[in-house]
Design an enzyme around this catalytic site. Structure first.
Site, short mmCIF file in Angstrom:
data_model
loop_
_atom_site.label_atom_id
_atom_site.label_comp_id
_atom_site.label_asym_id
_atom_site.label_seq_id
_atom_site.Cartn_x
_atom_site.Cartn_y
_atom_site.Cartn_z
CD GLU A 1 1.53 -5.40 1.08
OE1 GLU A 1 1.94 -5.07 -0.04
OE2 GLU A 1 0.44 -5.95 1.26
CB CYS B 1 -18.93 7.21 -9.80
SG CYS B 1 -18.98 5.71 -10.75
CE LYS C 1 -2.61 -5.85 2.82
NZ LYS C 1 -2.12 -6.76 1.87
CD GLU D 1 -3.36 -10.23 2.35
OE1 GLU D 1 -2.67 -10.89 1.55
OE2 GLU D 1 -3.48 -9.00 2.27
CG HIS E 1 7.02 -31.24 9.83
ND1 HIS E 1 7.21 -32.58 10.13
CD2 HIS E 1 5.68 -31.05 9.84
CE1 HIS E 1 6.04 -33.18 10.26
NE2 HIS E 1 5.08 -32.27 10.08
NE ARG F 1 -17.33 8.99 -4.28
CZ ARG F 1 -17.73 8.22 -3.27
NH1 ARG F 1 -17.09 8.27 -2.11
NH2 ARG F 1 -18.72 7.38 -3.41
CD1 TRP G 1 -14.65 1.38 -9.69
CD2 TRP G 1 -12.75 2.42 -10.15
NE1 TRP G 1 -13.65 0.47 -9.54
CE2 TRP G 1 -12.46 1.08 -9.82
CE3 TRP G 1 -11.69 3.26 -10.48
CZ2 TRP G 1 -11.15 0.56 -9.82
CZ3 TRP G 1 -10.40 2.75 -10.47
CH2 TRP G 1 -10.15 1.41 -10.15
CG ASN H 1 -21.33 6.52 -6.42
OD1 ASN H 1 -20.79 5.56 -6.94
ND2 ASN H 1 -21.19 6.81 -5.13
N GLY H 2 -23.35 4.27 -8.04
CA GLY H 2 -24.00 3.10 -7.45
C GLY H 2 -24.29 2.06 -8.52
CE LYS I 1 -4.02 -0.93 -4.99
NZ LYS I 1 -4.17 -1.64 -3.70
C1 AGP Z 1 -1.00 -6.44 -2.04
O1 AGP Z 1 -1.05 -5.82 -0.75
C2 AGP Z 1 0.35 -6.26 -2.67
N1 AGP Z 1 0.52 -4.86 -2.87
C3 AGP Z 1 0.62 -7.11 -3.91
O2 AGP Z 1 1.04 -8.34 -3.42
C4 AGP Z 1 -0.55 -7.36 -4.89
O3 AGP Z 1 -1.51 -8.17 -4.27
C5 AGP Z 1 -0.01 -8.12 -6.11
O4 AGP Z 1 0.93 -7.30 -6.75
C6 AGP Z 1 -1.11 -8.52 -7.09
O5 AGP Z 1 -1.76 -7.38 -7.57
P1 AGP Z 1 -3.10 -7.58 -8.45
O6 AGP Z 1 -4.15 -8.11 -7.52
O7 AGP Z 1 -3.43 -6.19 -8.95
O8 AGP Z 1 -2.78 -8.54 -9.54
#
Ligand code: AGP
Length: 607
Positions: free
Chosen positions: A488, A2, A485, A481, A504, A27, A74, A100-101, A602
């Site tokens: 994206e 927060c 990264k 992952e 394979h 925050r 938050w 905050n905490g 996001k």
């Molecule tokens: C993560 O880097 C991506 N932006 C995306 O794959 C994300 O993980 C996915 O949309 C799921 O989001 P969520 O965890 O909010 O459900």
């Protein structure tokens, strides 16, 4: 995470506190409030929503006075609504506090205070602060705050004002950040520099277990025993944008570096003194947890990679069969779900429609639903029978980083908790893994420190168009992952693969110019991963190996990234960080906006 702000000086509160809070919205932004000292009373205004909504509420109110505190929230305890918004007061309204905490022993303190006749209005941990100070009406405010800091356990950054102290704010810090700004005849206190940077560049950093009494003339810092500590003042060189990013080039890089703290916060209060996992917040009956005979873990994107890791952890530690599903596929395959099924939905936002649709389908089949999310009171949280929150704080960068590693930690806590309840794992083995989890913030700090080494390694890859990320067992989710990264944020074609699967077919793609990144930390299978990688080295690929300290067998590699030695699944967390940094540096070298990658949102609230 927060944001708190305080001001004492000649200027109107509204001109200082609201803009200051707006600078801290990164925050937290689910609710906000102010407490103003206006002569014979404290005036508290607060509501759900963002700072702009609070400003609208205050537009017709007197925001004068020369002493006040504010907060942008938050939520970690209690839904993000007006009642739980800060500031919180005591029974009389004469004491107001922002925090905050996480106060770990808040429930015990609250029970004791209620037993002494105090009445509470919120579901927050913070509210105990005002009531504790109320009981010390004849004690100087700074001493009262020192006593609060002695009785409250956990992470606290506090700012407190009291009607009977019209010339003083008292702030305190333990684990959560706090800085004081010194102006001319005015003083500021905040969670972070951006809150007052436009007014002063003179900053006093407050260390852990310090209490600071702030008047318009200056600040007096003491330890918890009341001994004065000399104030060390620094001049802030950053501009506002740099300050909001903590001096990092981007929110993503800042959030990568925040991971040790985010992991520590996610662990905080969930491991008891005897070294056992304590997840009472789940409020799931042990009998139900013992009766479960199947688990589904459902998610999207990065969260799905956390689901992959969860499968290894839960199956290995509880022997319960675990199926993992990409959320958008789950309900179309007519899955077998019944009342003895536990369905875990993982979503940092808690709003991803694919995941919500999938878990709603499972709940309709009678399953028990556990949500794992970073956002208190999100749709997933509201619709689940139980919620396990990650405590990463707001994640501004579109690419998930700290929310992912805290998901990995939360799922390991859950797996160990299930193993405890079902007595499916040797208690000594549980305690050993918990000890390793407690060491994770330090291990991740070490790896985060390797950013320059990773950057140097990536400098030759600006034109590379083909990357493979490989791993087996617990390393496989890490490889997936790492590939996501790079895709994206650097817009580079990268494939995550089970290392054993390359022979394979896909190994046909290996040639000069292809970069292959192998994650080889899982004890059971890392030797096989390395031999798969050696096969590819012989076919011209550029090889990068992630391995633990002390491991060998990587002579064929072009680059080796060394991780702190640790047990399986712990290395799963530390191994993610170099791959986050790798993607970051490739994208940065291409001049891309790592915080706002093209085509992405996001939170994906469409199917
Ligand atoms: C993560 O880097 C991506 N932006 C995306 O794959 C994300 O993980 C996915 O949309 C799921 O989001 P969520 O965890 O909010 O459900």
């Amino acid at each position: 995470m927060c944001g708190i702000v305080g001001y004492i000086g000649p200027r109107p509160m509204g001109e200082i506190l609201l803009p200051g809070l707006a600078r801290l919205e990164y925050r937290g932004y689910d609710s906000a409030g102010l407490a103003l000292h206006q002569g014979d009373k404290l005036t508290v205004s607060k509501r759900a929503g963002r700072i702009a909504d609070l400003a609208e509420q205050l537009a017709d109110l007197d925001t004068g006075g020369h002493l006040g505190i504010g907060h942008t929230r938050w939520a970690t305890h209690g839904a993000p609504n007006g009642t739980n918004a800060h500031p919180h007061t005591d029974c009389t309204g004469d004491v107001a506090a922002v925090h905050n905490g996480i106060i770990e022993n808040w429930a015990e303190l609250k029970r004791e205070l209620i037993g002494r006749g105090h009445e509470f209005t919120s579901d927050t941990d913070t509210e105990v602060v005002g009531h504790l100070i109320e009981e010390m009406a004849d004690v100087p405010l700074d001493e009262a705050v020192r006593r609060v800091m002695q009785s409250a356990q956990g992470a606290l950054a506090l700012a407190v004002i009291r009607r009977s102290d019209p010339e003083m704010i008292v702030a305190a810090r333990r684990h959560s950040p706090l800085v004081v700004g010194r102006g001319e005849g005015e003083m500021f206190v905040a969670s972070d520099i951006p809150a007052f940077l436009e007014h002063t560049r003179n900053m006093i950093v407050i260390d852990d277990d310090r209490v600071v009494a702030i008047t318009a003339d200056g600040a007096t810092i003491t330890n918890l025993e009341g001994e004065e500590i000399p104030a060390v003042e620094r001049t802030i060189e950053w501009d506002l944008d740099a300050a909001e990013k903590g001096g990092y080039e981007s929110f993503m890089l800042k959030e990568i570096h925040e991971q040790p703290q985010a992991i520590a916060d996610t662990l905080r209060g969930r491991i008891d003194e005897s070294g056992r996992v304590r997840l009472h917040e789940l409020e799931l009956d042990d009998r139900l947890l013992r009766a479960i005979d199947k688990v589904f873990v459902i998610a999207c994107g990065t969260s799905y990679h956390a689901a992959m890791m969860a499968k290894y952890a839960i199956e290995r530690w509880t022997r319960i069969p675990v199926e993992i599903d990409i959320a958008s596929e789950f309900r179309y395959r007519d899955p077998v779900v019944d009342p003895r099924t536990l369905v875990i939905g993982i979503s940092q936002s808690g709003e991803t429609l694919d995941t919500l649709a999938a878990v709603r389908y499972a709940a309709a089949q009678g399953a028990t639903l556990l949500g794992v999310t970073n956002v208190v009171d999100s749709a997933l949280a509201r619709e689940s029978d139980a919620v396990l929150y990650t405590r990463a704080g707001p994640e501004i960068g579109v690419a998930a980083t700290k929310t992912f590693t805290t998901q990995l930690v939360a799922m390991q806590l859950l797996g160990l908790y299930l193993a405890q309840v079902r007595a499916s794992m040797d208690p000594g083995a549980i305690e050993y893994h918990i000890r390793q989890l407690n060491e994770l913030p330090v291990a991740v700090s070490q790896v985060v420190g390797s950013s320059d080494e990773i950057k140097k390694m990536t400098e030759r890859w600006a034109d590379v168009r083909d990357f493979f990320f490989l791993g087996r067992s617990g390393d496989f989710p890490v490889a997936m992952e790492g590939a996501l990264k790079l895709k994206e944020i650097a817009y580079v074609r990268a494939e995550g693969f089970a290392a054993g699967e390359m022979k394979h077919g896909p190994i046909a793609l290996i040639e000069d110019g292809v970069v292959v990144i192998g994650v080889a930390t899982d004890t059971h299978v890392k030797a096989k991963t390395l031999s798969n990688m050696a096969e590819m080295a012989a076919r011209g690929g550029e090889m990068v190996i992630l391995r633990e300290e002390g491991d060998d067998g990587t002579d064929f590699a072009d680059h080796v990234i060394t991780l702190p030695e640790g047990p399986d699944l712990i290395c799963t967390v530390t191994a993610v960080v170099p791959l986050q940094l790798l993607a970051y540096h490739v994208a940065n070298a291409k001049g891309l906006d790592v915080d706002k990658p093209r085509n992405l949102a996001k939170t994906v609230t469409v199917e």
